[in-house]
Design a protein around this motif. Structure first.
Motif, short mmCIF file in Angstrom:
data_model
loop_
_atom_site.label_atom_id
_atom_site.label_comp_id
_atom_site.label_asym_id
_atom_site.label_seq_id
_atom_site.Cartn_x
_atom_site.Cartn_y
_atom_site.Cartn_z
N PHE A 151 1.27 -2.01 -0.13
CA PHE A 151 0.11 0.02 -0.18
C PHE A 151 1.09 1.26 0.34
O PHE A 151 2.11 1.29 0.69
CB PHE A 151 -1.11 -0.21 0.91
N VAL A 152 -0.03 2.14 -0.79
CA VAL A 152 1.12 3.57 -0.81
C VAL A 152 -0.26 4.62 -0.26
O VAL A 152 -0.82 4.37 -1.18
CB VAL A 152 1.80 3.41 -2.63
N ASN A 153 0.65 5.49 -0.45
CA ASN A 153 -0.61 6.14 0.80
C ASN A 153 -0.72 7.72 -0.88
O ASN A 153 0.71 7.91 -1.35
CB ASN A 153 -0.21 8.28 1.40
N ARG A 154 -1.31 8.06 -0.66
CA ARG A 154 -2.10 9.16 -1.94
C ARG A 154 -2.47 10.25 -1.47
O ARG A 154 -3.00 10.67 -0.02
CB ARG A 154 -3.35 8.43 -3.29
N ASN A 155 -2.45 11.64 -2.05
CA ASN A 155 -2.69 13.04 -2.20
C ASN A 155 -3.92 13.34 -1.66
O ASN A 155 -4.41 14.08 -0.18
CB ASN A 155 -2.24 13.83 -2.27
N LEU A 156 -5.16 12.59 -2.40
CA LEU A 156 -6.10 12.69 -2.25
C LEU A 156 -7.51 12.01 -1.99
O LEU A 156 -9.22 11.61 -1.68
CB LEU A 156 -6.86 13.68 -3.92
N LYS A 157 -6.70 10.34 -2.13
CA LYS A 157 -7.82 9.67 -1.71
C LYS A 157 -6.93 8.59 -0.99
O LYS A 157 -5.81 8.70 -0.05
CB LYS A 157 -7.82 8.62 -3.38
N ASP A 158 -8.06 7.49 -0.90
CA ASP A 158 -7.05 6.72 0.40
C ASP A 158 -6.08 5.73 -0.25
O ASP A 158 -5.61 6.13 -1.55
CB ASP A 158 -8.65 5.27 0.49
N PRO A 159 -5.11 5.30 0.28
CA PRO A 159 -4.14 4.33 0.24
C PRO A 159 -4.15 3.49 -0.90
O PRO A 159 -5.58 2.92 -1.32
CB PRO A 159 -3.67 3.28 1.63
N LEU A 160 -3.75 2.93 -2.24
CA LEU A 160 -3.97 1.88 -3.19
C LEU A 160 -2.71 0.97 -3.42
O LEU A 160 -1.72 1.51 -2.60
CB LEU A 160 -3.56 3.09 -4.72
N CYS A 161 -3.03 -0.06 -3.46
CA CYS A 161 -2.27 -0.56 -2.92
C CYS A 161 -1.85 -1.52 -4.38
O CYS A 161 -2.82 -1.51 -6.23
CB CYS A 161 -3.51 -2.34 -3.18
N ARG A 232 13.97 3.12 9.07
CA ARG A 232 13.18 1.20 8.59
C ARG A 232 11.86 1.50 7.95
O ARG A 232 11.14 2.82 7.69
CB ARG A 232 12.74 1.03 9.90
N PHE A 233 11.44 0.72 7.69
CA PHE A 233 9.35 0.87 7.51
C PHE A 233 8.86 -0.31 8.58
O PHE A 233 9.22 -1.77 8.88
CB PHE A 233 9.26 -0.37 6.25
N ASN A 234 7.99 0.68 9.32
CA ASN A 234 6.88 0.13 9.74
C ASN A 234 5.90 -0.84 9.89
O ASN A 234 5.91 -2.16 10.83
CB ASN A 234 6.50 0.62 10.77
N ASP A 235 5.44 -0.72 8.23
CA ASP A 235 5.21 -2.32 8.33
C ASP A 235 5.47 -2.46 7.10
O ASP A 235 5.76 -1.60 6.07
CB ASP A 235 3.69 -1.61 7.94
N LEU A 236 5.81 -4.02 6.83
CA LEU A 236 6.36 -4.61 5.39
C LEU A 236 5.30 -3.72 4.62
O LEU A 236 5.52 -4.22 3.25
CB LEU A 236 6.13 -6.24 6.03
N ILE A 242 7.68 4.75 6.46
CA ILE A 242 9.01 4.79 6.31
C ILE A 242 8.99 5.49 7.43
O ILE A 242 8.20 6.35 8.23
CB ILE A 242 9.71 5.63 5.08
N GLU A 243 10.40 5.04 8.58
CA GLU A 243 10.74 6.06 9.60
C GLU A 243 11.98 6.34 9.48
O GLU A 243 12.85 5.03 9.62
CB GLU A 243 9.70 5.78 10.76
#
Length: 444
Positions: A151-161, A232-236, A242-243
């Motif tokens: 999953f990746v975040n988007r600006n105006l919509k829900d995260p996309l798979c 690191r990535f908190n969620d694989l 990313i953090e």
């Protein structure tokens, strides 16, 4: 295939495939490499390691691109870049390290990412930063990612798979020690952010290959200083998780510059250049906020002369920014242009082009160690009246000038048109800040 700019090629793709409408209505648009190739080679169209290098049409539409295989990509309003916490000139503490004396290693001439990695691995920097004992180089280069989704975040919509099937990733260095596997992404140009894909795709690939924990390092070598950041990535399965864990600076040379060093430069430097724009053969007043990027360009030009287009590519600028940074070097007397030739990969021909090179003074500076180099650059800046005046004021008061005061001085000295004053005053402020930050660096 006609030769056009990357931005023009993307404009044509947006028009032909209604990309903006598709992203707005469906949330994404899948595009094949063969579709991109109708206008320009895909390798030149889909890889921007910093958001500032994105083609203007993608910036204006808020659209980014990710590879999903070796021949396909997906476009959406993705958040793909991670902002670096500070520019490197804000560092106030670094550790000096020694490197073994090897005839084939010149620590004063580290100009490529590959050389920077070689020296990094030969030095005690990684052992100090990681704390996992001795490291062994075990892999690098281009490789397929394998298959995974995230999953990746988007600006105006829900995260996309996103589904990835054997896309290509490139790893600058892969190491192993007793406790972990380490993946390094290396840069030798400073940018405000980086593309998370550069760490996430290699992480997903090697997460399935090894049992040891994976540590992810982002290394920046610029102006003879290493900056290491661990992420690191908190969620694989979440690209956007990313953090930053920690960061640290290292140097192989003496970086200690005192306020007395700066004052001595000021005392020995006469302000001989007024910058009045009515002067004959006037060099444009500076508009290039990051002085560290001027220094990065010195290091690149130390290796080879470049066309403005090549500078834009290497530095990940648009062509207008390349002009600004050339003019910044010209303003200091260290860059110049001449007529030369450059090989064009797209046409496979040698073309006549204007090229940029170091002047004699620029070549002298490029060969200097850290401390004399910084002080010589300060001297070149202080030859200009406006910087000379504000240096003394800042040194005396301990406070950088207000932007309004800089703008008034620019009017007084007639350095540029009224419409350019605000933007270029920002450069004056940034360069003064760079000068006075030099004295705040301490070594462990």
């Amino acid at each position: 295939m006609a030769k056009i700019s990357t931005n023009s090629a993307w404009e044509k793709l947006f028009d032909k495939y209604n990309i903006e409408k598709e992203v707005s209505e469906k949330g994404f648009f899948n595009i094949k490499a063969e579709q991109i190739k109708e206008f320009k080679e895909p390798r030149l169209m889909a890889k921007w390691d910093s958001s500032e290098s994105l083609p203007s049409i993608l910036k204006s539409k808020g659209i980014n691109i990710l590879p999903t295989s070796r021949s396909s990509y997906i476009l959406s309003d993705f958040n793909l870049y991670e902002e670096l916490p500070k520019y490197i000139e804000d560092v106030t503490k670094m550790k000096r390290v020694e490197i073994r004396d090897l005839e084939s290693i010149d620590i004063e001439n580290i100009t490529s990412e590959a050389n920077a990695i070689n020296v990094l691995m030969l030095s005690p920097i990684l052992e100090d930063f990681l704390g996992d004992g001795e490291n062994y180089a075990t892999f690098n280069g281009r490789m397929g990612t394998g298959e995974f989704d995230f999953f990746v975040n988007r600006n105006l919509k829900d995260p996309l798979c996103i589904d990835v099937k054997n896309a290509q990733c490139e790893i600058d260095a892969g190491l192993e020690n007793e406790k972990s596997v380490v993946i390094i992404e290396a840069k030798n140009v400073i940018h405000p952010d980086f593309h998370v894909r550069q760490l996430y795709y290699p992480y997903r690939l090697w997460r399935n290959k090894v049992k040891k924990p994976i540590r992810l390092l982002f290394s920046i070598y610029s102006n003879q200083i290493y900056r290491l950041l661990e992420y690191r990535f908190n969620d694989l399965n979440n690209y956007s998780s990313i953090e930053l864990i920690k960061e640290k600076y290292y140097t192989l040379q003496d970086t200690k510059i005192t306020c007395y060093d700066l004052l001595e430069v000021y005392k020995k430097t006469k302000a001989t250049i007024s910058d009045n724009m009515n002067d004959y053969e006037k060099t444009p007043f500076v508009q290039a906020d990051s002085f560290e990027k001027v220094i990065s360009l010195i290091d690149f030009l130390k290796e080879e002369d470049m066309s403005p287009a090549k500078v834009a590519e290497i530095m990940q600028f648009d062509i207008r920014q390349a002009g600004y940074y050339f003019n910044a070097g010209k303003y200091l007397g260290i860059f110049e242009k001449y007529h030369g030739e450059e090989f064009d990969d797209e046409s496979s021909k040698w073309n006549k082009v204007v090229k940029i090179r170091l002047t004699k003074k620029g070549q002298e500076i490029a060969k200097m160690n850290y401390k004399p180099r910084q002080l010589e650059l300060v001297k070149l800046i202080l030859k200009h009246k406006i910087f000379n005046v504000f240096f003394l004021e800042t040194f005396t008061t301990g406070q950088l000038p207000k932007k309004k005061d800089i703008e008034n001085a620019m009017r007084k000295y007639n350095v540029c048109g009224e419409g350019q004053i605000t933007r270029r005053a920002s450069t004056v402020y940034s360069w003064l800040k760079w000068i006075f930050k030099l004295q705040k660096v301490t070594q462990e």
